[in-house]
Design a protein around this motif. Sequence first.
Motif, PDB file in Angstrom:
ATOM      1  N   PRO A 140       0.813  -1.226   0.000  1.00 55.38           N
ATOM      2  CA  PRO A 140       0.000   0.000   0.000  1.00 55.38           C
ATOM      3  C   PRO A 140       0.844   1.273   0.000  1.00 55.38           C
ATOM      4  N   GLU A 141       2.130   1.143   0.323  1.00 54.54           N
ATOM      5  CA  GLU A 141       2.970   2.346   0.328  1.00 54.54           C
ATOM      6  C   GLU A 141       3.384   2.778  -1.075  1.00 54.54           C
ATOM      7  N   ILE A 142       3.189   1.878  -2.035  1.00 53.31           N
ATOM      8  CA  ILE A 142       3.574   2.225  -3.410  1.00 53.31           C
ATOM      9  C   ILE A 142       2.579   3.227  -3.988  1.00 53.31           C
TER      10      ILE A 142
ATOM     11  N   SER B  47      -4.560  10.444 -13.785  1.00 50.39           N
ATOM     12  CA  SER B  47      -5.986  10.493 -13.440  1.00 50.39           C
ATOM     13  C   SER B  47      -6.292   9.811 -12.113  1.00 50.39           C
ATOM     14  N   SER B  48      -5.471   8.826 -11.774  1.00 49.47           N
ATOM     15  CA  SER B  48      -5.830   7.929 -10.678  1.00 49.47           C
ATOM     16  C   SER B  48      -5.391   8.430  -9.298  1.00 49.47           C
ATOM     17  N   ALA B  49      -4.147   8.827  -9.177  1.00 46.55           N
ATOM     18  CA  ALA B  49      -3.618   9.224  -7.862  1.00 46.55           C
ATOM     19  C   ALA B  49      -4.151  10.598  -7.436  1.00 46.55           C
ATOM     20  N   THR B  50      -4.106  10.860  -6.141  1.00 46.05           N
ATOM     21  CA  THR B  50      -4.458  12.198  -5.653  1.00 46.05           C
ATOM     22  C   THR B  50      -3.340  13.166  -6.046  1.00 46.05           C
ATOM     23  N   ILE B  51      -3.639  14.471  -6.011  1.00 46.71           N
ATOM     24  CA  ILE B  51      -2.619  15.469  -6.365  1.00 46.71           C
ATOM     25  C   ILE B  51      -1.417  15.347  -5.434  1.00 46.71           C
ATOM     26  N   GLU B  52      -1.691  15.122  -4.161  1.00 48.94           N
ATOM     27  CA  GLU B  52      -0.613  14.939  -3.182  1.00 48.94           C
ATOM     28  C   GLU B  52       0.298  13.759  -3.573  1.00 48.94           C
ATOM     29  N   ASN B  53      -0.343  12.641  -3.939  1.00 46.92           N
ATOM     30  CA  ASN B  53       0.445  11.470  -4.309  1.00 46.92           C
ATOM     31  C   ASN B  53       1.146  11.645  -5.663  1.00 46.92           C
ATOM     32  N   ILE B  54       0.524  12.380  -6.559  1.00 46.76           N
ATOM     33  CA  ILE B  54       1.201  12.678  -7.822  1.00 46.76           C
ATOM     34  C   ILE B  54       2.502  13.410  -7.538  1.00 46.76           C
TER      35      ILE B  54
ATOM     36  N   GLU C 239       4.260  13.564  -4.709  1.00 49.33           N
ATOM     37  CA  GLU C 239       5.214  12.711  -3.992  1.00 49.33           C
ATOM     38  C   GLU C 239       5.773  11.625  -4.909  1.00 49.33           C
ATOM     39  N   GLY C 240       4.897  11.054  -5.759  1.00 52.42           N
ATOM     40  CA  GLY C 240       5.346  10.019  -6.691  1.00 52.42           C
ATOM     41  C   GLY C 240       6.376  10.562  -7.669  1.00 52.42           C
ATOM     42  N   VAL C 241       6.109  11.720  -8.207  1.00 51.07           N
ATOM     43  CA  VAL C 241       7.052  12.328  -9.159  1.00 51.07           C
ATOM     44  C   VAL C 241       8.355  12.712  -8.448  1.00 51.07           C
ATOM     45  N   ARG C 242       8.236  13.099  -7.183  1.00 54.36           N
ATOM     46  CA  ARG C 242       9.456  13.415  -6.421  1.00 54.36           C
ATOM     47  C   ARG C 242      10.345  12.168  -6.297  1.00 54.36           C
ATOM     48  N   ARG C 243       9.733  11.054  -5.928  1.00 51.45           N
ATOM     49  CA  ARG C 243      10.506   9.793  -5.812  1.00 51.45           C
ATOM     50  C   ARG C 243      11.108   9.409  -7.165  1.00 51.45           C
ATOM     51  N   LEU C 244      10.270   9.505  -8.216  1.00 54.50           N
ATOM     52  CA  LEU C 244      10.738   9.192  -9.563  1.00 54.50           C
ATOM     53  C   LEU C 244      11.893  10.103  -9.951  1.00 54.50           C
TER      54      LEU C 244
END
Lengths: 397, 397
Positions: free
Chosen positions: B29-31, B375-382, B384-389
């Motif tokens: 779930p952390e992914i 479309s799927s992730a929340t703005i917050e997760n977008i 954070e996800g892009v930061r990790r990427l």
Amino acid sequence: MEYTKFMADRVKTMKGSAIREMFKRMADPEIISLAGGNPASELFPGDELSKIAGKILMTNPTLALQYGTTDGYPKMKDCARKRAEKVNSVGENDEILIMTGANQGIDLTAKAVLNKGDKVIVESPSFIGSLNAFRTYEAELVGVTVEADGMNMDELEETLKNTDGVKMIYTIPTFQNPTGCTMSLEKRKRMLEIASKYDVLILEDNPYGDLRFAGEDVPTIKSLDTEDRVVYAGSFSKILSPGMRLGYIVAPAPLAEKIEMLKQVNDVHTPMITQLMCVEFMKKYDIDKYIAKNRELYGKKCAAMVSAMEKYFPQGKVKWVVPEGGIFLWCECPTIEDITPIVDKCLEKKVAIVPGSNFATDIYAPSNMFRLNYSSATIENIEEGVRRLGEVLTEML
Amino acid sequence: MEYTKFMADRVKTMKGSAIREMFKRMADPEIISLAGGNPASELFPGDELSKIAGKILMTNPTLALQYGTTDGYPKMKDCARKRAEKVNSVGENDEILIMTGANQGIDLTAKAVLNKGDKVIVESPSFIGSLNAFRTYEAELVGVTVEADGMNMDELEETLKNTDGVKMIYTIPTFQNPTGCTMSLEKRKRMLEIASKYDVLILEDNPYGDLRFAGEDVPTIKSLDTEDRVVYAGSFSKILSPGMRLGYIVAPAPLAEKIEMLKQVNDVHTPMITQLMCVEFMKKYDIDKYIAKNRELYGKKCAAMVSAMEKYFPQGKVKWVVPEGGIFLWCECPTIEDITPIVDKCLEKKVAIVPGSNFATDIYAPSNMFRLNYSSATIENIEEGVRRLGEVLTEML
């Protein structure tokens, strides 16, 4: 524009189901249909499913409306497993896949197995939907006679001995469509032996197995299978709702994996809301009680049909076997060659029946048989329909 | 038992979608997943559909639960027609068929058209589900490069000039999957001219066309078609719910007739309850208002993703085109050959992206591209996800 050149060989000569054509002619509300394969709608649990669907969509819209997984919603797979385990039809090397109706399972199993020119042994007669599915993979159908106790096993063995390239035997052993006949336990065992000897798969289609209203249950072929040779297709169409399109496949893992990939490129997954409705229905209610009500009703309707046939059919001119379950009754008129003029005349007299040619491997060969359905019409309409049919038969036989 | 010998050639070498494999690894779930193609679930009209489904099943259980017709429930066909007519994509010689998701329409169109060895021209890269569907009919895929304004038309013409046996061009002209690119009006006209010159069909797949949040609408290829050469696939997955599996095909009648027969042997018909829910939703609510809300949200999410990419991606090392709609963003890393190690490292850092090889005609060739979904992730997760990427890209590029 001319489209023929763009068409794949598989569809060029494909004929639509004549049953569907007949349905178009049946728009006339005065026609009594003994032709279809619809389960009785008077017992559909509309109130229960209404509450269930409303609650699911209110409390868990994301689960119900978002993409799901191709193999099926896990709890729906458990429901399918329960139904299949009830008849001992899940082996330890098997996987379960939820299908958008059992027909999809048969179509995709055929797609996973059949190359152009491969042969499939089918009961003669058999279910047109499956035969047409096999035809779309350019397989050759080889028919083996169905008797009152199921496929003729000597003929099956002889056919396998003399035919190269057979990959699969397709059978509806219980309350077969269209004959209503059930294969005996002995013949089921013999089929497994023969399939093993000639090393072919068996695709067992069992949509009607729960609908027994007389006699004793016979084990599924899958439950007798010690070699993981049988792919089993189950359905919720005749025990819950056909319009929900819920079925399943139980298949050895290596085949199931391929069938799942084919489903992935077909409809991606079965709609979530119908799966969730089925899960909740089976959680909240005893589906076997619901099935029992259907069985009782079908027993009554079948009895009404048989008694009307005895009353109105010309004596000694029509042969039939009284089914012990399912929804179909099969009739033969030994004194004629071709039932078509009778079927046409019946439509004039406002009763619809299906000519036997629809269920044959060679749909162009004349047939002196016809199929009757007793699950769909009311008892009153069954009696009146058979009376009209009897009039035509008396006149024309 | 050994099953390989029972398998049709079409499935022997078939690989499951690597995206699905990745989803299995994503149970953690952390992914943060930027990998899928799920529409935003936060806007799903669960309350509205809950009331609608409850009412339909209560007041009309027979219609909702009994068998329906293969071509679709008539009022659902009207709904599909309305959506297609909104973009002028129904010709007078066309028929509409309701599908259990647009994917089924693409699969069955391919089945109606493609013999083994026939060739299909596809955008390179393109949607894996469709490519895999074509592969199951043993068709050969011929890729033509996608540019920022759509397929390279000179390359398309050159390819058709030098390739025998092409029957069909498959295109997602608007907010293409995976590139997010939209084909210009000029190129659409040119594609029709080329298709006419070389006499091939066009299969236009338009699941994202309603999701424009910037720029101006471009007419569908179907709307420009004067020769009835285009089969058009539409979907309710991105404008109502993907889990309901509702799509449609608009096709010239002779082809539609064959596709309908193939659907008959596939799932018989699309489930009734989902069709009825869609009909009632479109009757009671303004679906365009609902779509507008989605468009606005996707515009915001896309902007958030692009701004995070500008902030966190190593400067000058990643190229992308900002989409004007749809749900995907496509990135290229020109300084490397193969994105795989980066994708793997991303999973370690708990962010999932899809490597470009998944969308190629040759899935074994290395790719230096990857697809992102916003479309799927929340703005917050977008963010954070892009930061990790961005961390992984900075480290590895």
